[in-house]
Design a protein around this motif. Structure first.
Motif, PDB file in Angstrom:
ATOM      1  N   ARG A  83      23.602   8.879  27.106  1.00 55.70           N
ATOM      2  CA  ARG A  83      22.890   9.263  25.892  1.00 55.70           C
ATOM      3  C   ARG A  83      22.809  10.783  25.798  1.00 55.70           C
ATOM      4  N   GLN A  84      22.479  11.251  24.618  1.00 52.89           N
ATOM      5  CA  GLN A  84      22.402  12.693  24.398  1.00 52.89           C
ATOM      6  C   GLN A  84      20.968  13.214  24.341  1.00 52.89           C
ATOM      7  N   SER A  85      20.010  12.395  24.730  1.00 51.86           N
ATOM      8  CA  SER A  85      18.607  12.782  24.651  1.00 51.86           C
ATOM      9  C   SER A  85      18.191  13.626  25.851  1.00 51.86           C
ATOM     10  N   GLU A  86      17.332  14.590  25.604  1.00 53.68           N
ATOM     11  CA  GLU A  86      16.760  15.410  26.672  1.00 53.68           C
ATOM     12  C   GLU A  86      15.347  14.945  27.009  1.00 53.68           C
ATOM     13  N   TRP A  87      14.956  13.781  26.464  1.00 55.26           N
ATOM     14  CA  TRP A  87      13.600  13.294  26.655  1.00 55.26           C
ATOM     15  C   TRP A  87      13.572  11.922  27.318  1.00 55.26           C
ATOM     16  N   ASP A  88      14.449  11.726  28.294  1.00 59.14           N
ATOM     17  CA  ASP A  88      14.391  10.501  29.093  1.00 59.14           C
ATOM     18  C   ASP A  88      13.309  10.692  30.148  1.00 59.14           C
ATOM     19  N   PHE A  89      12.487   9.683  30.325  1.00 57.24           N
ATOM     20  CA  PHE A  89      11.350   9.754  31.245  1.00 57.24           C
ATOM     21  C   PHE A  89      11.723   9.088  32.557  1.00 57.24           C
ATOM     22  N   GLY A  90      11.544   9.822  33.665  1.00 54.61           N
ATOM     23  CA  GLY A  90      11.909   9.208  34.931  1.00 54.61           C
ATOM     24  C   GLY A  90      11.667  10.089  36.136  1.00 54.61           C
ATOM     25  N   ASP A  91      12.302   9.675  37.224  1.00 55.95           N
ATOM     26  CA  ASP A  91      12.162  10.350  38.513  1.00 55.95           C
ATOM     27  C   ASP A  91      13.410  11.186  38.767  1.00 55.95           C
ATOM     28  N   LYS A  92      13.297  12.488  38.648  1.00 62.03           N
ATOM     29  CA  LYS A  92      14.459  13.363  38.781  1.00 62.03           C
ATOM     30  C   LYS A  92      14.958  13.485  40.221  1.00 62.03           C
ATOM     31  N   THR A  93      14.163  13.015  41.173  1.00 63.56           N
ATOM     32  CA  THR A  93      14.599  13.095  42.566  1.00 63.56           C
ATOM     33  C   THR A  93      15.695  12.078  42.889  1.00 63.56           C
ATOM     34  N   ASN A  94      15.689  10.949  42.160  1.00 70.18           N
ATOM     35  CA  ASN A  94      16.726   9.925  42.423  1.00 70.18           C
ATOM     36  C   ASN A  94      17.440   9.443  41.170  1.00 70.18           C
ATOM     37  N   GLY A  95      17.053   9.984  40.002  1.00 70.98           N
ATOM     38  CA  GLY A  95      17.748   9.632  38.759  1.00 70.98           C
ATOM     39  C   GLY A  95      17.261   8.373  38.078  1.00 70.98           C
ATOM     40  N   ALA A  96      16.243   7.709  38.630  1.00 69.88           N
ATOM     41  CA  ALA A  96      15.718   6.486  37.992  1.00 69.88           C
ATOM     42  C   ALA A  96      15.005   6.864  36.703  1.00 69.88           C
ATOM     43  N   TYR A  97      15.173   6.057  35.661  1.00 67.14           N
ATOM     44  CA  TYR A  97      14.540   6.384  34.383  1.00 67.14           C
ATOM     45  C   TYR A  97      14.035   5.127  33.689  1.00 67.14           C
ATOM     46  N   MET A  98      13.091   5.359  32.780  1.00 69.21           N
ATOM     47  CA  MET A  98      12.532   4.262  31.996  1.00 69.21           C
ATOM     48  C   MET A  98      13.433   4.014  30.790  1.00 69.21           C
ATOM     49  N   LEU A  99      13.662   2.759  30.495  1.00 70.08           N
ATOM     50  CA  LEU A  99      14.493   2.395  29.355  1.00 70.08           C
ATOM     51  C   LEU A  99      13.796   2.717  28.043  1.00 70.08           C
ATOM     52  N   LYS A 100      14.568   2.660  26.962  1.00 69.40           N
ATOM     53  CA  LYS A 100      14.011   2.767  25.616  1.00 69.40           C
ATOM     54  C   LYS A 100      14.461   1.546  24.822  1.00 69.40           C
ATOM     55  N   PHE A 101      13.609   1.080  23.944  1.00 66.75           N
ATOM     56  CA  PHE A 101      13.946  -0.078  23.121  1.00 66.75           C
ATOM     57  C   PHE A 101      15.171   0.209  22.257  1.00 66.75           C
ATOM     58  N   SER A 102      15.246   1.423  21.732  1.00 69.03           N
ATOM     59  CA  SER A 102      16.331   1.772  20.810  1.00 69.03           C
ATOM     60  C   SER A 102      17.698   1.845  21.481  1.00 69.03           C
ATOM     61  N   TRP A 103      17.730   1.808  22.806  1.00 67.69           N
ATOM     62  CA  TRP A 103      19.022   1.791  23.495  1.00 67.69           C
ATOM     63  C   TRP A 103      19.694   0.420  23.435  1.00 67.69           C
ATOM     64  N   THR A 104      18.952  -0.607  23.075  1.00 66.91           N
ATOM     65  CA  THR A 104      19.519  -1.952  22.975  1.00 66.91           C
ATOM     66  C   THR A 104      20.185  -2.114  21.616  1.00 66.91           C
ATOM     67  N   ASN A 105      21.486  -2.414  21.635  1.00 65.35           N
ATOM     68  CA  ASN A 105      22.219  -2.583  20.389  1.00 65.35           C
ATOM     69  C   ASN A 105      21.721  -3.805  19.628  1.00 65.35           C
ATOM     70  N   ILE A 106      21.572  -3.637  18.331  1.00 66.88           N
ATOM     71  CA  ILE A 106      21.184  -4.757  17.475  1.00 66.88           C
ATOM     72  C   ILE A 106      22.449  -5.451  16.986  1.00 66.88           C
ATOM     73  N   LYS A 107      22.563  -6.723  17.333  1.00 65.02           N
ATOM     74  CA  LYS A 107      23.759  -7.499  16.983  1.00 65.02           C
ATOM     75  C   LYS A 107      23.321  -8.678  16.133  1.00 65.02           C
ATOM     76  N   ARG A 108      23.459  -8.518  14.845  1.00 67.34           N
ATOM     77  CA  ARG A 108      22.992  -9.542  13.916  1.00 67.34           C
ATOM     78  C   ARG A 108      23.772 -10.829  14.094  1.00 67.34           C
ATOM     79  N   HIS A 109      23.099 -11.933  13.864  1.00 67.65           N
ATOM     80  CA  HIS A 109      23.706 -13.253  14.018  1.00 67.65           C
ATOM     81  C   HIS A 109      24.874 -13.430  13.063  1.00 67.65           C
ATOM     82  N   ALA A 110      26.011 -13.889  13.582  1.00 64.03           N
ATOM     83  CA  ALA A 110      27.189 -14.124  12.747  1.00 64.03           C
ATOM     84  C   ALA A 110      27.017 -15.416  11.949  1.00 64.03           C
ATOM     85  N   MET A 111      27.212 -15.317  10.639  1.00 67.99           N
ATOM     86  CA  MET A 111      27.053 -16.482   9.777  1.00 67.99           C
ATOM     87  C   MET A 111      28.129 -17.522  10.079  1.00 67.99           C
ATOM     88  N   VAL A 112      27.731 -18.781  10.026  1.00 70.46           N
ATOM     89  CA  VAL A 112      28.679 -19.881  10.216  1.00 70.46           C
ATOM     90  C   VAL A 112      29.484 -20.064   8.935  1.00 70.46           C
TER      91      VAL A 112
END
Length: 249
Positions: free
Chosen positions: A127-156
């Motif tokens: 990602r290109q964000s400079e506002w990821d929240f996490g532990d800089k000592t090991n690189g672990a970070y908290m996810l964001k909801f907006s990182w999950t792609n929205i995949k609309r249901h395909a019509m039958v």
């Protein structure tokens, strides 16, 4: 007391979603059906996040991340088939508020720049964000909801019934496509196992993602030296997993 009858244009809530038909000018009917996360599931998700932050307010950030990330991942994967962009932004804003309060509580006397430099930055390198929240000592970070792609249901396709034997191949291909989408939330090893199985339960042969809980089965049990490697793993439905272990006992 009889249930209240509502017109679809008034909307109704069902299993965490708000379903409503809206007036529009760009369709033949003049209406468009939209399904969105309802207020209740947003409120419940915020409550879960709040309780996790309060419970682990005095612990190391790594512990907090491990507790909050499953909440984010689980809710986002449940809501990403509907119109959820606005809801995801709302939840991400709430996450940021809780993050700030966590840091303020942990370091009340530190200056703002110190806090920002310690806890926020570009931790998710995809990602290109400079506002990821996490532990800089090991690189672990908290996810964001907006990182999950929205995949609309395909019509039958019209008149394509799952009960029509001549359309078996259509429904198999559709199921496989949905299964591939669902498996993307796994890590690379688990995705490899699912792909090798053609996204089907190795016990019953049905689609892995038919709504039943699934579990990872070790062909050679770990108690007998079996390893966590793809060739020794199978995805199975929970019920099927119980049957396998019953046979082995």
């Amino acid at each position: 007391m009889l249930p209240k009858t509502l017109h679809i244009t008034e909307g109704f809530d069902f299993l965490g979603f708000h379903i409503r038909q809206y007036k529009v000018s760009n369709t033949k009917t003049g209406y468009k059906l939209l399904i969105k996360p309802n207020r209740k599931i947003i409120k419940e998700t915020k409550s879960k996040i709040r309780l996790a932050f309060l419970k682990y307010s005095s612990t190391h950030i790594g512990v907090l991340i491990k507790e909050v990330n499953p909440i984010i991942r689980g809710t986002a994967n449940y809501l990403n088939k509907v119109v959820s962009s606005k809801a995801f932004r709302n939840l991400d804003n709430y996450l940021f508020t809780r993050q700030v309060r966590y840091v303020e509580r942990r370091h009340p006397k530190k200056p703002h720049k110190w806090k920002r430099d310690k806890y926020w930055g570009r931790l998710n390198l995809t990602r290109q964000s400079e506002w990821d929240f996490g532990d800089k000592t090991n690189g672990a970070y908290m996810l964001k909801f907006s990182w999950t792609n929205i995949k609309r249901h395909a019509m039958v396709i019209k008149n394509h019934s799952p009960d029509d034997p001549s359309l078996r191949e259509y429904w198999q291909d559709r199921s496989k496509t949905n299964s591939k989408s669902e498996s993307e939330r796994f890590n690379s090893t688990k995705q490899k196992v699912a792909k090798r199985q053609d996204y089907k339960c190795t016990e019953c042969g049905e689609s892995l993602f038919n709504g039943e809980p699934i579990e990872m089965h070790h062909i050679v049990p770990r108690s007998k030296g079996g390893k966590d490697e793809p060739r020794n793993l199978n995805w199975v439905h929970q019920y099927c997993h119980d049957k396998v272990h019953h046979r082995m006992s």
